[in-house]
Design an enzyme around this catalytic site. Structure first.
Site, PDB file in Angstrom:
ATOM      1  N   ASP A 140     -22.981  24.594  60.903  1.00 19.74           N
ATOM      2  CA  ASP A 140     -23.880  25.743  61.023  1.00 19.74           C
ATOM      3  C   ASP A 140     -24.471  26.155  59.687  1.00 19.74           C
ATOM      4  OD1 ASP A 140     -24.190  26.164  63.674  1.00 19.74           O
ATOM      5  OD2 ASP A 140     -23.047  28.030  63.776  1.00 19.74           O
ATOM      6  N   ASP A 445     -13.899  32.932  72.706  1.00 22.87           N
ATOM      7  CA  ASP A 445     -12.933  32.062  73.363  1.00 22.87           C
ATOM      8  C   ASP A 445     -12.137  32.798  74.442  1.00 22.87           C
ATOM      9  OD1 ASP A 445     -11.803  33.645  71.423  1.00 22.87           O
ATOM     10  OD2 ASP A 445     -11.093  31.990  70.190  1.00 22.87           O
TER      11      ASP A 445
END
Length: 726
Positions: A140, A445
């Site tokens: 990223d 998550d």
């Protein structure tokens, strides 16, 4: 018949022992808590005689009681899992499914590329057919430095993988392997061991040199077409999509030095533009799901953090024992491994070991319908990440990804993959909502795992004797507080959203599992009761306001019993989970520090976001410390060193309790039988904070508490004494 069925099973489930001791403790604790609350509710003093302080204590203790009940949901019947890899090999060795492995990184300075490629090399070297493994790195940061490191790893892998498999070494992260005892080289000739070690160290030095200089040698850039993707206009926040296949595992001509096929290795940097929100790690994982679908499309996906290297080469086989089990496998959506660390001090100075969470809470959730998805060290079915609901009729295509790729060259495949990771690709789609990892929360998550469970899938928690993955724990107090602030903020955001497990999971998962999901979700709400409890009783001591019953009263018994039993059972769980006695004590200190800092800030920021006063952000927890910090960490000395507002809170609470204890002891006329419990509580907080006093008044190193923090704490303590307790 039952014996024959058990012989066919690929895994076994066993209940943990010690339940009789636990249930006695839980029953007596419940009785003690009820008596404490009854005493508080029926002994409220009149206004002006400590009424506000008393009601505040009642509210704090009522919250503690509620939270204690919630935490018991995962302690009632924890279980452990055991796999039979020999049976797996006997039945499926020739037809093992393909596995895609996702590794995410975001910043080459916070997450050094040399650390990242050690993780990459460890997962490439699994004890598994290499042609069935595809490894993807999401960068990223869009950094040419990270790409260069991966290119170096792709070359070194040709020697590292055969070396690992030839001698069956563990662990298969070269950084971890070569940092351990040199007795490893007894497995091979010293000459070969030294050769591989030298090759690794030379590669690491080249990578570290490039990172320090910020430049890649021009002659290196000519060796792979991928380097042409970068130019002077590219930044970490603005760049085109980049997908480069560094090793094409489908090509039979690509082999290691022993002539064996290599895993596929892919670099991906999704497009970044300032005007488009990229959804942090969740966005990276969803981009990897799409990119991998056109390159390997394996039915099983493993995702690991870039610092979480594989410590056990059989982890894939262990996970497949659950997915391929004839009786229960069709119900299992994901297999979660514990989050363990390799850089823990002997006595766990910052309370980062997560031993009790791993050994007790995750195992308890496993028995309630499935453990949490914690964002790393987890094997998923690809289909469940793409939104599939559980159905008894669904049959997994385990041969998916094994078929030969269509007659497309690498450039065509890369171009197709690049389109899937442009800024606009997800617009007006269900990505981040019904498909893929969930968006809109710092702990994406947890929501993703909850949604999977609510779609009817089960999960299992696998904690093998040899840790499957080892990562890097925060090595400074600042890093620790940042990490827990992010976790607590994310958990509370979930609890206050439509994804609250009591609301979203109602009628879909068991009440026990709903409660288990709320343990982390309510971390932040523990901040206010804890802050109240460590400030009001000490102030009451010097102001002559009794907060607890007299020591000679029978009502003192439930208070003493609840405190002692909670402490003793906490120690029992910690020792059973592998902590030391001093490690448990350090954990108690950090338990208090996190609640009055990380969780308090997490609580405040969550409320601000709900009111629209701030936006969600994500800070990467640094994986590096300077030499002085590292030395103090090894010596188990608390690291401060800056004038952080969190440190002001810590110092204020420590000083307040010390002053109140000394002040209370100096009041010769104080009735000891009335205030003894407050003296004990205040004294324990003072003892717990001894390292804080040392950092304020004794230590002279750079990690001590700055004088500005000490002066601020003194000022706040003086202000606290001006506040009346009514």
């Amino acid at each position: 018949m039952a014996a024959e069925t058990n012989r066919r099973r690929l895994f076994a489930t066993e209940k943990m022992g010690g339940r009789a001791v636990y249930r006695f403790q839980a029953a007596t604790m419940a009785a003690g808590i009820l008596l404490v609350l009854y005493y508080r509710a029926t002994r409220v003093p009149a206004a002006g005689e400590g009424w506000a302080a008393w009601v505040g204590m009642l509210a704090a203790e009522l919250w503690y009681a509620v939270y204690w009940v919630i935490t018991q949901s995962v302690r009632w019947c924890p279980i452990r899992r055991r796999t039979f890899k020999d049976r797996l090999a006997e039945r499926y060795e020739e037809n093992l499914p393909c596995v895609d492995i996702f590794v995410c990184t975001a910043d080459p300075h916070s997450e050094p590329p040399s650390l990242v490629i050690s993780t990459i090399l460890s997962v490439m070297a699994y004890n598994y057919p290499s042609e069935k493994i595809s490894v993807y790195l999401s960068d990223d940061g869009g950094s040419i430095l990270t790409f260069y490191a991966l290119w170096e790893a792709s070359i070194f892998a040709k020697k590292w993988l055969p070396f690992c498999k030839r001698y069956n070494i563990e662990p298969r992260s070269p950084a971890a392997y070569f940092s351990e005892s040199e007795s490893h080289h007894n497995l091979c000739t010293p000459k070969e061991w030294s050769l591989i070690k030298n090759l690794y160290e030379e590669m690491r030095e080249r990578i570290d040199t490039a990172v320090m200089s910020g430049k890649i040698p021009e002659e290196i850039k000519l060796k792979h077409k991928g380097f042409k993707e970068w130019n002077s206009e590219i930044t970490s926040k603005s760049h085109q999509p980049i997908v480069q296949i560094l090793i094409d595992g489908k090509c039979r001509d690509v082999v290691d030095d022993d002539g064996h096929e290599l895993p596929t290795l892919v670099y991906m940097a999704r497009e970044k533009r300032p005007k488009y929100h990229h959804n942090f790690k969740a966005g990276a994982l969803n981009a990897l799901i799409r990119v991998s679908s056109v390159i390997s499309d394996s039915p099983v996906i493993l995702n690991v953090d870039c610092d979480m290297y594989s410590n056990c080469s059989d982890s894939i086989r262990d996970a497949l024992c659950f997915f391929l089990d004839e009786e229960m496998g069709h119900k299992i959506g994901f297999v979660q491994y514990p989050q363990n660390y390799n850089n823990m001090t002997q006595n766990n100075i910052y309370g980062n070991s997560l031993n009790v969470i791993n050994h007790v809470e995750m195992s308890g959730m496993d028995s309630a319908g499935g453990c949490l998805y914690i964002g790393t060290g987890c094997f998923h079915r690809r289909e469940i990440l793409c939104g599939r609901k559980f159905s008894k009729d669904y049959k997994e295509d385990w041969n998916r990804g094994i078929k030969e790729r269509r007659q497309e060259n690498i450039n065509e495949i890369e171009d197709k993959a690049k389109y899937l990771v442009t800024c606009t690709y997800e617009h007006k789609t269900q990505w981040g909502n019904e498909i893929g990892v969930k968006y809109g929360c710092p702990v994406e998550d947890i929501i993703t795992g909850l949604v999977i469970h609510c779609r009817g899938w089960k999960s299992v928690y696998m904690s093998p004797q040899r840790a499957a993955f080892l990562g890097v724990a925060p090595a400074t107090l600042a890093q620790t507080l940042l990490q827990h602030k992010r976790w607590s903020e994310g958990g509370l955001t979930i609890f206050l959203s439509k994804y609250c497990s009591f609301v979203f999971g109602h009628g879909k998962i068991s009440l026990q599992q709903q409660m288990g999901y709320c343990i982390g979700g309510l971390w932040a709400t523990n901040s206010l009761p804890t802050l109240y409890y460590v400030m009001i009783p000490p102030l009451g001591l010097v102001k002559g306001t009794p907060i607890f019953p007299e020591i000679t009263s029978l009502w003192a018994i439930p208070f003493i019993y609840v405190f002692c039993m909670k402490t003793i059972y906490s120690l029992y769980e910690a020792l059973l989970s592998g902590d030391t006695l001093k490690g448990w004590w350090n954990g108690q200190r950090m338990w208090m520090i996190r609640r009055i800092t990380s969780y308090l800030y997490g609580f405040i920021d969550t409320i601000r976001k709900l009111l629209g006063l701030s936006k969600m952000s994500f800070k990467v927890t640094a994986k590096v410390s300077d030499d002085d910090e590292a030395k103090r960490y090894e010596q188990e000395i608390l690291e401060f060193g800056s004038s952080s507002p969190e440190y002001v809170i810590i110092a204020t609470v420590a000083l307040l309790n010390f002053v109140c204890l000394v002040g209370g002891l100096s009041l010769w006329y104080i009735p000891w039988n009335v205030f003894l419990l407050q003296f004990i509580l205040c004294g324990m907080i003072v003892i717990m904070n001894i390292p804080i006093y040392e950092a304020m008044f004794v230590r002279k190193d750079k990690g001590s508490i700055p004088s500005s923090v000490t002066f601020a704490a003194v000022g706040f303590v003086m202000l606290a004494f001006l506040v009346p307790i009514v």
